[in-house]
Each structure stands twice: as C-alpha cells, then as structure tokens.
Design a protein around this motif. Structure first.
Motif, PDB file in Angstrom:
ATOM      1  N   GLU A   1     -36.035 -13.080 -27.682  1.00  0.00           N
ATOM      2  CA  GLU A   1     -36.337 -13.405 -26.283  1.00  0.00           C
ATOM      3  C   GLU A   1     -37.065 -14.735 -26.178  1.00  0.00           C
ATOM      4  OE1 GLU A   1     -38.793 -10.641 -24.235  1.00  0.00           O
ATOM      5  OE2 GLU A   1     -40.442 -10.686 -25.668  1.00  0.00           O
ATOM      6  N   VAL A   2     -37.864 -15.067 -27.175  1.00  0.00           N
ATOM      7  CA  VAL A   2     -38.566 -16.347 -27.185  1.00  0.00           C
ATOM      8  C   VAL A   2     -37.576 -17.484 -27.387  1.00  0.00           C
ATOM      9  CG1 VAL A   2     -40.276 -17.756 -28.376  1.00  0.00           C
ATOM     10  CG2 VAL A   2     -40.696 -15.309 -28.031  1.00  0.00           C
TER      11      VAL A   2
ATOM     12  N   GLN B   1     -33.643 -22.110 -22.797  1.00  0.00           N
ATOM     13  CA  GLN B   1     -33.406 -22.278 -21.366  1.00  0.00           C
ATOM     14  C   GLN B   1     -34.327 -23.342 -20.783  1.00  0.00           C
ATOM     15  OE1 GLN B   1     -34.354 -18.791 -19.050  1.00  0.00           O
ATOM     16  NE2 GLN B   1     -33.494 -19.622 -17.145  1.00  0.00           N
ATOM     17  N   TYR B   2     -35.583 -23.297 -21.181  1.00  0.00           N
ATOM     18  CA  TYR B   2     -36.544 -24.272 -20.688  1.00  0.00           C
ATOM     19  C   TYR B   2     -36.134 -25.693 -21.053  1.00  0.00           C
ATOM     20  CZ  TYR B   2     -40.641 -27.260 -20.705  1.00  0.00           C
ATOM     21  OH  TYR B   2     -41.480 -28.318 -20.527  1.00  0.00           O
TER      22      TYR B   2
ATOM     23  N   ASP C   1     -47.319 -13.205 -24.771  1.00  0.00           N
ATOM     24  CA  ASP C   1     -46.897 -14.374 -24.004  1.00  0.00           C
ATOM     25  C   ASP C   1     -46.221 -15.377 -24.930  1.00  0.00           C
ATOM     26  OD1 ASP C   1     -48.338 -13.153 -21.944  1.00  0.00           O
ATOM     27  OD2 ASP C   1     -50.165 -14.281 -22.436  1.00  0.00           O
ATOM     28  N   ILE C   2     -45.545 -16.350 -24.322  1.00  0.00           N
ATOM     29  CA  ILE C   2     -45.012 -17.481 -25.072  1.00  0.00           C
ATOM     30  C   ILE C   2     -45.990 -18.632 -24.882  1.00  0.00           C
ATOM     31  CG2 ILE C   2     -43.126 -19.138 -25.300  1.00  0.00           C
ATOM     32  CD1 ILE C   2     -41.230 -17.005 -24.228  1.00  0.00           C
TER      33      ILE C   2
ATOM     34  N   PRO D   1     -37.783 -16.634 -16.687  1.00  0.00           N
ATOM     35  CA  PRO D   1     -38.158 -15.234 -16.422  1.00  0.00           C
ATOM     36  C   PRO D   1     -39.652 -15.102 -16.143  1.00  0.00           C
ATOM     37  CG  PRO D   1     -36.722 -15.392 -18.342  1.00  0.00           C
ATOM     38  CD  PRO D   1     -37.109 -16.800 -17.986  1.00  0.00           C
ATOM     39  N   GLU D   2     -40.007 -14.146 -15.297  1.00  0.00           N
ATOM     40  CA  GLU D   2     -41.421 -13.938 -14.974  1.00  0.00           C
ATOM     41  C   GLU D   2     -42.209 -13.476 -16.190  1.00  0.00           C
ATOM     42  OE1 GLU D   2     -44.175 -11.254 -11.921  1.00  0.00           O
ATOM     43  OE2 GLU D   2     -42.003 -11.404 -11.610  1.00  0.00           O
TER      44      GLU D   2
END
Length: 256
Positions: A6-7, A13-14, A46-47, A71-72
């Motif tokens: 997921e990271v 995406q970022y 968190d990332i 994503p939130e």
C-alpha cells in the motif's frame, strides 16, 4: 528492505501526480519513520517521509491539490525541503510545508524541522526517488540535546495532565489503549536513543523499556500489544501506572 504494497502504491501515485502538476519540483522522495525501521503496520501506521524539492515550498497551496487526490488513510505525512536545507542544520526560522495526520500545518511553525528528522533521513531512510550526491546534516550532539529537551518540555507536562485526568476517574473505568501505547512507547524511544545512540522503532522501544524497567514489564507488553492492533481492556489504573512509568523513565534518562 521491501516497501509495503500500500505504501508503494500511494508513493507511486503521489510522484505521478506531482510530476504532472508541478514538473521538476520534486527531485527526491525518502521514506522515514516506521517503514525503514520495519515497524509498519498496515491499516494503523502512517506514511512518513521527506520530499526533496528543487525550490523552497512555503505555501501549502502549491501541493494541496495533489495531496487531496491521495487516499485518506494511511496518513501521508511529509516535509518539503530543499537539498541545501538538508545539508545545513535544521532552520526553524524558515517556513516549511509539512503535514501531520494528513493535514497541512502552519508552515511558520516548522514543527517537523528538527534534528530527529535530519538524522532519520541520514541514517535510516528508504529512497523512493534518490537525489544523487544528497548530503544530510546529521549532528548527533544536536539530536541528543533535542531529545533531552523534548522529554522535559513536552513529555513532563503531558504526564502531569494525564496524572490529573486519572485522579478524577474511578480506578476501574475503561481507558483508551492508545493513550497507554502512545505514552509508553513514545517516552521509551527517547530513552533508547539516549542509552544507545540509535533511533529505533516504537515496538523495539517497548522491548527496550521492558528489559530496562522490569517493574513495568507488563505495562510495556500491553503497549506493544496495542500497537500491533490487538485490543486489550485497560482502565484508569493502567493510566496511573503509565504516569509512574513515564516519570521513572525520564528520571533514568537524566542520568544517561
């Protein structure tokens, strides 16, 4: 080290979004915090990271639209810094864009601009996009001084407030386990840094404290268990013990 799926997806995406909307702005991106320390918990962690930019970013509006498309959760908590800023000691007088819990903070506060972030980046980060020849000012003496100050300026008042809150509660009243985990592991990380010279994960900090403070072994285990996502019933009694633990650890740290 393998980056959690997921990271990897969110950071990819970022970078795709920021490169499209602000071409040439982002030179590098480094993951810090729990991910490089091997303590990332999907759905809970968190990332954290540092975005190395080609020019100072002092206004959140420059990147807000990009963050809004992410994503939130997990929270995307990054600090925007130039390579020249990272090569020097942390300068809290210059506005810096950064996020906490996914929310932009006041750039003038420069809350994330500390020797801790610089040392994390220099010692144990993962380059998602590397900057050739990046130099990071890792000042261990400044890191130690910052840690000692944090124990007295932040954690002592926090323990005082928690102590007062527990005084007014029935001893068997349920207590949110996040409070115990946050305090026990947060203070333990600072003690471990002063004792070993290393920045370690929250889980490892709990293990460090469990070994160094055997009288609070059960409390440390509860904190570790809660961080791992396993809910356990806690009460005001555990909160009171957390205060006693925190004070004992801070007293110990003063002699390191």
């Amino acid at each position: 080290m393998t980056v959690p799926a997921e990271v990897a997806a969110i950071t990819s995406q970022y970078l795709e979004l920021i490169d499209k909307t602000r071409p040439g702005l982002v030179r590098g991106f480094y993951l810090t915090g729990s991910i490089p320390l091997g303590d990332y918990s999907p759905g809970r962690s968190d990332i954290d990271g540092v975005v190395v930019v080609s020019e100072p970013v002092t206004d959140p509006e420059v990147v807000r639209a990009v963050h809004a498309k992410l994503p939130e959760r997990p929270y995307f908590d990054v600090t925007y810094l130039t390579a020249s800023a990272l090569a020097a000691e942390p300068d809290r007088s210059t506005p810096v864009v950064y996020t906490i819990d996914g929310q932009f903070q006041d750039p003038a506060a420069a809350g994330s601009v500390t020797p801790v972030l610089w040392s994390e980046l220099a010692r144990q980060s993962i380059a998602v996009r590397a900057v050739d020849g990046l130099v990071v000012h890792d000042d261990h003496e400044a890191l130690v001084d910052h840690t000692r100050d944090n124990l007295t300026s932040y954690w002592v008042p926090m323990l005082d407030r928690l102590d007062r809150a527990m005084t007014d509660r029935p001893v068997d009243q349920p207590l949110d386990g996040r409070i115990v985990s946050w305090v026990v592991l947060g203070i333990s990380r600072l003690h471990a840094l002063l004792a070993t010279g290393n920045i370690i994960s929250k889980t490892a900090a709990g293990e460090h404290a469990r070994a160094r403070f055997p009288a609070y072994s059960a409390l440390c285990t509860q904190a570790i268990t809660h961080r791992a996502g396993h809910g356990i019933p806690l009460t005001s009694t555990d909160g009171t013990q957390t205060v006693a633990f925190g004070r004992a650890v801070i007293t110990s740290a003063q002699h390191l």
